[in-house]
Design a protein around this motif. Structure first.
Motif, PDB file in Angstrom:
ATOM      1  N   ASN A  30       0.805  -1.227   0.000  1.00 25.12           N
ATOM      2  CA  ASN A  30       0.000   0.000   0.000  1.00 25.12           C
ATOM      3  C   ASN A  30       0.833   1.270   0.000  1.00 25.12           C
ATOM      4  N   SER A  31       2.030   1.200  -0.583  1.00 29.63           N
ATOM      5  CA  SER A  31       2.917   2.372  -0.629  1.00 29.63           C
ATOM      6  C   SER A  31       3.505   2.510  -2.025  1.00 29.63           C
ATOM      7  N   SER A  32       3.768   3.749  -2.410  1.00 27.33           N
ATOM      8  CA  SER A  32       4.371   4.015  -3.712  1.00 27.33           C
ATOM      9  C   SER A  32       5.652   4.831  -3.524  1.00 27.33           C
ATOM     10  N   ASP A  33       6.670   4.482  -4.295  1.00 23.85           N
ATOM     11  CA  ASP A  33       7.935   5.212  -4.204  1.00 23.85           C
ATOM     12  C   ASP A  33       8.753   4.927  -5.461  1.00 23.85           C
ATOM     13  N   HIS A  34       9.834   5.693  -5.629  1.00 24.30           N
ATOM     14  CA  HIS A  34      10.794   5.427  -6.690  1.00 24.30           C
ATOM     15  C   HIS A  34      11.624   4.217  -6.253  1.00 24.30           C
ATOM     16  N   VAL A  35      11.375   3.070  -6.844  1.00 21.93           N
ATOM     17  CA  VAL A  35      12.085   1.839  -6.487  1.00 21.93           C
ATOM     18  C   VAL A  35      12.979   1.422  -7.656  1.00 21.93           C
ATOM     19  N   PHE A  36      14.228   1.065  -7.352  1.00 26.48           N
ATOM     20  CA  PHE A  36      15.185   0.677  -8.382  1.00 26.48           C
ATOM     21  C   PHE A  36      15.683  -0.737  -8.097  1.00 26.48           C
ATOM     22  N   MET A  37      15.786  -1.555  -9.150  1.00 23.39           N
ATOM     23  CA  MET A  37      16.042  -2.985  -9.015  1.00 23.39           C
ATOM     24  C   MET A  37      17.425  -3.352  -9.565  1.00 23.39           C
ATOM     25  N   PHE A  38      18.080  -4.350  -8.909  1.00 23.59           N
ATOM     26  CA  PHE A  38      19.433  -4.742  -9.292  1.00 23.59           C
ATOM     27  C   PHE A  38      19.603  -6.254  -9.159  1.00 23.59           C
ATOM     28  N   ARG A  39      20.032  -6.881 -10.234  1.00 21.47           N
ATOM     29  CA  ARG A  39      20.206  -8.329 -10.257  1.00 21.47           C
ATOM     30  C   ARG A  39      21.515  -8.744  -9.595  1.00 21.47           C
ATOM     31  N   HIS A  40      21.428  -9.716  -8.684  1.00 13.36           N
ATOM     32  CA  HIS A  40      22.617 -10.315  -8.099  1.00 13.36           C
ATOM     33  C   HIS A  40      23.357 -11.100  -9.188  1.00 13.36           C
ATOM     34  N   PRO A  41      24.691 -10.980  -9.288  1.00 14.97           N
ATOM     35  CA  PRO A  41      25.438 -11.621 -10.390  1.00 14.97           C
ATOM     36  C   PRO A  41      25.242 -13.132 -10.483  1.00 14.97           C
TER      37      PRO A  41
END
Length: 498
Positions: free
Chosen positions: A332-343
């Motif tokens: 129930n929250s919105s934000d600027h979320v950035f995703m990063f793949r583990h090698p």
């Protein structure tokens, strides 16, 4: 007189330019120092600059008597004494720890060279060649050079008007190139073997910039507006081939009913120089995505910080593939979320809500499992605290990068990668271990009389250096160099052991 000029130069360097002094000025200082030394030290028996280029005398032996200093940091000037060296620096080679050292000059009796990076082995070798290029003398010194290593922050490129602190999008050599607000970075090696950094310039992508680390030039790949590109927030390479570069777009469409009106992801191809951009997926406004080793792509949206698996459901009414909703990063929250793949595809890390979240990847089902807060305040509160787990505090963490830790490998740990993240409002680069220990890696190294910990200062990463709202980071594993998009300083910075 020359000594007085040099002392004044150092005084100005140390005391009058704390915020704007950078690598290019430092290089100028070195050049002036060498010039002063070359023309003025002969009276004290020092380096005497040559009046003309002369080869070694073939009738006399080439002799070495020693070198100094015996220890120092990267870029320390070393002086080698002896006789019959000749003055043609193109025929003189110096190696420290097996690494070639730039030869600055030779008077025939004294050679000046600069200590290179990664020369920690310490053995010192000098080679003198004749006019025909054949070896005349190779000398290995008994004494070793001790490299004083330290984690340093330097400025790679980015010219800024010192009076107005303004810049624009200007291409050219590193000394002349300008950035508007460098935001996001991706490291690459092109088909010719050149090391490249792709840079989103400005948070909403005013331009995609290409930083060629080999030729030391900056160019623009494309400008905003291609194929409906609206407000690109991040980019990523497809993991299996790295032949496709994806761009994730905040298209301004937060309402799910508008999902087919504007693309939220675009792509470009290596064989086209990444210059042409094509729509890939239509959905709500998004901020980031990850491409797993098996080709699966996941992206997130602003609305409820929802995570989706791309192109999973075919919508017959629109004739388009939609994403499959998986979970919300924070309910129930919105934000600027950035995703990063583990090698190793063990996890996907996500930065947002003033914390770093972690979700496991099920390689069998090719699905992401619901995210769990790894480090940061449980309530999403901001701050600046180095501590483990939920005791740590961040303020708008942005791009991060995984870096292999050799100590973890030696210990036989399953997860051998630390996560380095730009802590935007804290003006620092933070380090997050697999166990959730948070520490400050670089920045906030000095405090001004006004209490500021932000600014533009190069030097020791923790004792001196400052950033100003860093947002982007990438890593050259071979050279062990971090590159940082220092947004409000409008420059590209480096962090490395030197």
């Amino acid at each position: 007189m020359k000594k007085i000029i040099f002392k004044k130069l150092l005084l100005i360097t140390a005391c009058e330019l704390p915020e704007s002094f950078n690598f290019f000025v430092w290089l100028l200082v070195i050049c002036m120092t060498v010039a002063i030394t070359a023309t003025g030290c002969s009276q004290q028996g020092g380096y005497e600059g040559p009046k003309s280029v002369t080869p070694p005398d073939p009738s006399r032996p080439v002799l070495f008597s020693g070198f100094s200093p015996k220890e120092g940091a990267v870029r320390t000037l070393l002086f080698f004494e002896g006789s019959n060296f000749g003055t043609d620096v193109s025929k003189i080679e110096v190696f420290i720890g097996g690494v070639a050292a730039p030869v600055i000059g030779s008077s025939g009796t004294k050679i000046c060279a600069m200590v290179p990076r990664r020369s920690g082995r310490g053995d010192v070798v000098v080679r003198i060649k004749g006019q025909d290029g054949k070896m005349i003398k190779e000398h290995t010194f008994e004494d070793l050079f001790t490299l004083q290593a330290a984690l340093q922050v330097n400025t790679l490129t980015g010219k800024v008007d010192p009076q107005t602190n303004s810049s624009s999008i200007i291409n050219g050599p590193f000394e002349e190139a300008e950035f508007q607000h460098p935001w996001w970075l991706e490291f690459d090696i092109d088909d010719e073997g050149n090391k490249i950094i792709y840079c989103i310039d400005e948070e909403n992508l005013a331009a995609l910039r290409k930083i060629n680390l080999t030729t030391k030039e900056v160019s623009s790949v494309f400008m905003k507006g291609q194929a409906g590109v609206h407000q690109v927030k991040s980019m990523l390479f497809d993991t299996p081939t790295r032949d496709t570069l994806f761009f994730v777009d905040d298209n301004g469409r937060g309402n799910w009913n508008d999902r087919h009106q504007m693309p939220n992801m675009f792509y470009s191809l290596r064989n086209e120089g990444f210059r042409k951009v094509y729509p890939y997926l239509y959905a709500q406004c998004s901020y980031s995505a990850v491409s797993m080793s098996d080709g699966s792509i996941f992206y997130n949206t602003w609305q409820s910080s929802e995570v989706y698996k791309a192109r999973q459901v075919f919508d017959e009414s629109s004739g388009m593939w939609d994403g499959k909703a998986l979970f919300s990063v924070r309910a129930n929250s919105s934000d600027h979320v950035f995703m990063f793949r583990h090698p190793d595809d063990l996890y996907v890390y996500m930065t947002g809500f003033n914390g770093v979240y972690r979700c496991a990847y099920d390689k069998t089902k090719k699905e992401l499992v619901s995210s769990v807060l790894h480090v940061g305040d449980i309530g999403g509160g901001g701050g600046y605290v180095d501590a483990p787990g939920s005791s740590a505090r961040f303020s708008r963490p942005r791009q991060g990068v995984f870096v292999k830790n050799k100590e973890y490998e030696a210990q036989g740990k399953e997860d051998v990668y630390d996560f380095y993240v730009c802590d935007h409002n804290n003006n620092a680069i933070r380090k997050v271990t697999p166990d959730g220990e948070v520490s400050t890696f670089a920045g906030r190294g000095s405090v001004g009389v006004d209490g500021k910990v932000w600014g533009w200062i190069d030097g020791d990463a923790r004792e001196t250096a400052r950033f100003r709202e860093p947002t982007g980071i990438c890593y050259d594993e071979e050279e062990e160099i971090f590159y940082v998009a220092d947004r409000e300083n409008k420059r590209i910075r480096t962090i490395s052991v030197e």
